[in-house]
Motif scaffolding. Structure first.
Motif, PDB file in Angstrom:
ATOM      1  N   GLN A  57      -8.992  10.455  -4.972  1.00  0.00           N
ATOM      2  CA  GLN A  57      -9.323  10.213  -3.569  1.00  0.00           C
ATOM      3  C   GLN A  57     -10.647   9.462  -3.510  1.00  0.00           C
ATOM      4  O   GLN A  57     -11.625   9.879  -4.127  1.00  0.00           O
ATOM      5  CB  GLN A  57      -9.427  11.545  -2.830  1.00  0.00           C
ATOM      6  N   THR A  58     -10.651   8.331  -2.805  1.00  0.00           N
ATOM      7  CA  THR A  58     -11.862   7.516  -2.711  1.00  0.00           C
ATOM      8  C   THR A  58     -12.029   6.974  -1.297  1.00  0.00           C
ATOM      9  O   THR A  58     -11.112   7.035  -0.470  1.00  0.00           O
ATOM     10  CB  THR A  58     -11.816   6.306  -3.674  1.00  0.00           C
ATOM     11  N   CYS A  73       0.154   2.557  -7.967  1.00  0.00           N
ATOM     12  CA  CYS A  73      -1.190   3.011  -8.327  1.00  0.00           C
ATOM     13  C   CYS A  73      -2.231   1.901  -8.359  1.00  0.00           C
ATOM     14  O   CYS A  73      -3.381   2.103  -7.960  1.00  0.00           O
ATOM     15  CB  CYS A  73      -1.122   3.695  -9.700  1.00  0.00           C
ATOM     16  N   ASN A 105      -8.661   6.308   0.702  1.00  0.00           N
ATOM     17  CA  ASN A 105      -7.645   5.942  -0.283  1.00  0.00           C
ATOM     18  C   ASN A 105      -7.198   7.146  -1.103  1.00  0.00           C
ATOM     19  O   ASN A 105      -8.016   7.967  -1.516  1.00  0.00           O
ATOM     20  CB  ASN A 105      -8.201   4.889  -1.249  1.00  0.00           C
ATOM     21  N   TRP A 150      -5.175   1.099  -5.849  1.00  0.00           N
ATOM     22  CA  TRP A 150      -6.109   2.163  -5.493  1.00  0.00           C
ATOM     23  C   TRP A 150      -7.212   2.373  -6.525  1.00  0.00           C
ATOM     24  O   TRP A 150      -8.136   3.158  -6.291  1.00  0.00           O
ATOM     25  CB  TRP A 150      -5.349   3.488  -5.300  1.00  0.00           C
ATOM     26  N   ARG A 202       0.860  -1.180   0.000  1.00  0.00           N
ATOM     27  CA  ARG A 202       0.000   0.000   0.000  1.00  0.00           C
ATOM     28  C   ARG A 202       0.897   1.233   0.000  1.00  0.00           C
ATOM     29  O   ARG A 202       1.465   1.604   1.024  1.00  0.00           O
ATOM     30  CB  ARG A 202      -0.900   0.017   1.238  1.00  0.00           C
ATOM     31  N   GLY A 244      -4.589   7.757  -4.514  1.00  0.00           N
ATOM     32  CA  GLY A 244      -3.720   7.173  -5.525  1.00  0.00           C
ATOM     33  C   GLY A 244      -3.362   8.193  -6.586  1.00  0.00           C
ATOM     34  O   GLY A 244      -4.072   9.189  -6.776  1.00  0.00           O
TER      35      GLY A 244
END
Length: 374
Positions: free
Chosen positions: A231-232, A52, A315, A55, A47, A317
């Motif tokens: 961003q999630t 990438c 998250n 993510w 992580r 990425g």
């Protein structure tokens, strides 16, 4: 799949994201006698902001509208995903089970795509044809009725079927397939292709799948690369089952795109999203996060209210975006061996992965054929 060109003796693949792993499987199937090594800083299970692939959302909903190779890469991948889920072999890969109980981390699911602009302004039409190129591929897009559209939406379409991806499971499956073939994995960081070749002098062919890393490799330094920060949230599956994926946006690629992707195999639900070009930040933006939750709950009633969601992870990425699209080409450069580049897929890594890997294979075959005639 037999090859009519000489076999490379030692293939080195730089990068172990979805592109590098898929490429390793395609090449190993075609050149079973070749010794293949995947070199990377990060592997499935890691992580890191700079790795990438874990993510991604992820699903198949093509960004391509070039009436050319990008559409072809995505179409090939759609077909390969379907074959894998159905238990058919793909370059020697086969899932143990078929259907939603497979070990792949892939699953079929429909989707509603809602747009806040006229169709000609959304970027989903191929300019040369004036059509959505993947219409038939997904089973025939169906217009959403006025009653089905959320407030202020201009139009929407239903994908009868497409694919959703549990990235953690799928990446691990790809790596497991590679390990079962004897592909070697070495964790090491390099600052240049020349350093790789000096450390691995037995290499006869190198494939560069480093994503944003190709901006920093000193003898590549592709200035067309740039990060697109995403961003999630990963949230628990709500009590009310989510029967489809959702997407809402002014355009197919837009900073304010909202999406809800239920992952198969107990993978929870991914809520997004955002696009921040040239943004390297690994810091969580709380204001943006709250906006994402509000947008997702408004689009997908099954989620309930933002305060009802069980957030599992936040998250961040960095998508490997590139001006002019992905770079997939062979180069000799100043190196003693051929190098094939395959990077810069932006947010389309998963949905183009098999297609671009097969393009790498074509370039490898062309390069070896030319070398054999010298």
């Amino acid at each position: 799949m037999a090859s009519s060109t000489p076999d490379p003796k030692h293939i080195t693949i730089l990068g172990a994201g979805v592109i590098g792993l898929t490429t390793s499987l395609v090449l190993s199937s075609t050149y079973p006698s070749a010794h293949i090594t995947v070199l990377a800083t990060h592997f499935p299970g890691d992580r890191s902001l700079h790795y990438c692939s874990p993510w991604a959302g992820a699903n198949w909903c093509s960004f391509a509208h070039d009436n050319g190779p990008l559409e072809a890469y995505d179409a090939t991948t759609f077909q390969r995903f379907g074959a894998l889920i159905d238990g058919q072999p793909v370059f020697g890969c086969r899932a143990v089970n078929s259907g939603e109980g497979n070990e792949l981390g892939l699953g079929r699911m429909g989707m509603w795509a809602v747009f806040d602009a006229e169709i000609g302004e959304t970027g989903i039409l191929t300019e040369e044809t004036g059509e959505v190129w993947y219409d038939a591929l997904v089973g025939g897009l169906k217009p959403l009725s006025v009653e089905q559209l959320p407030k202020d939406a201009v139009f929407g379409v239903e994908f009868p079927t497409t694919f959703r991806i549990n990235t953690q499971v799928y990446l691990t499956w790809l790596q497991g397939q590679a390990l079962s073939r004897g592909i070697q994995f070495v964790r090491r960081t390099f600052t240049s292709v020349a350093d790789v070749l000096a450390d691995c002098p037995e290499t006869t062919l190198l494939v560069n799948c480093t994503g944003l890393g190709s901006l920093h490799l000193t003898d590549v330094q592709d200035k067309n690369l740039y990060p697109t920060r995403g961003q999630t949230f990963l949230v628990a599956e709500p009590k009310m089952p989510i029967e489809r994926m959702y997407l809402r946006s002014p355009a197919r690629v837009d900073p304010t795109t909202t999406y809800i992707f239920p992952r198969p195999l107990g993978g929870g639900v991914i809520l997004g999203g955002s696009r921040g070009d040239n943004d390297w930040s690994g810091e969580w933006d709380e204001e943006l996060g709250q906006d994402i939750l509000r947008r997702c709950c408004a689009l997908c009633p099954e989620l309930g209210k933002p305060e009802d969601l069980q957030v599992i992870a936040q998250n961040i990425g960095l998508r490997p975006s590139r001006k002019g699209g992905p770079r997939i080409e062979a180069e000799r450069g100043t190196w003693k061996v051929p190098v094939v580049h395959c990077y810069g897929h932006a947010g389309a890594g998963y949905q183009s992965s098999w297609g671009t890997a097969e393009r790498v294979l074509e370039l490898v075959q062309q390069t070896l054929s030319m070398s054999s005639k010298l």
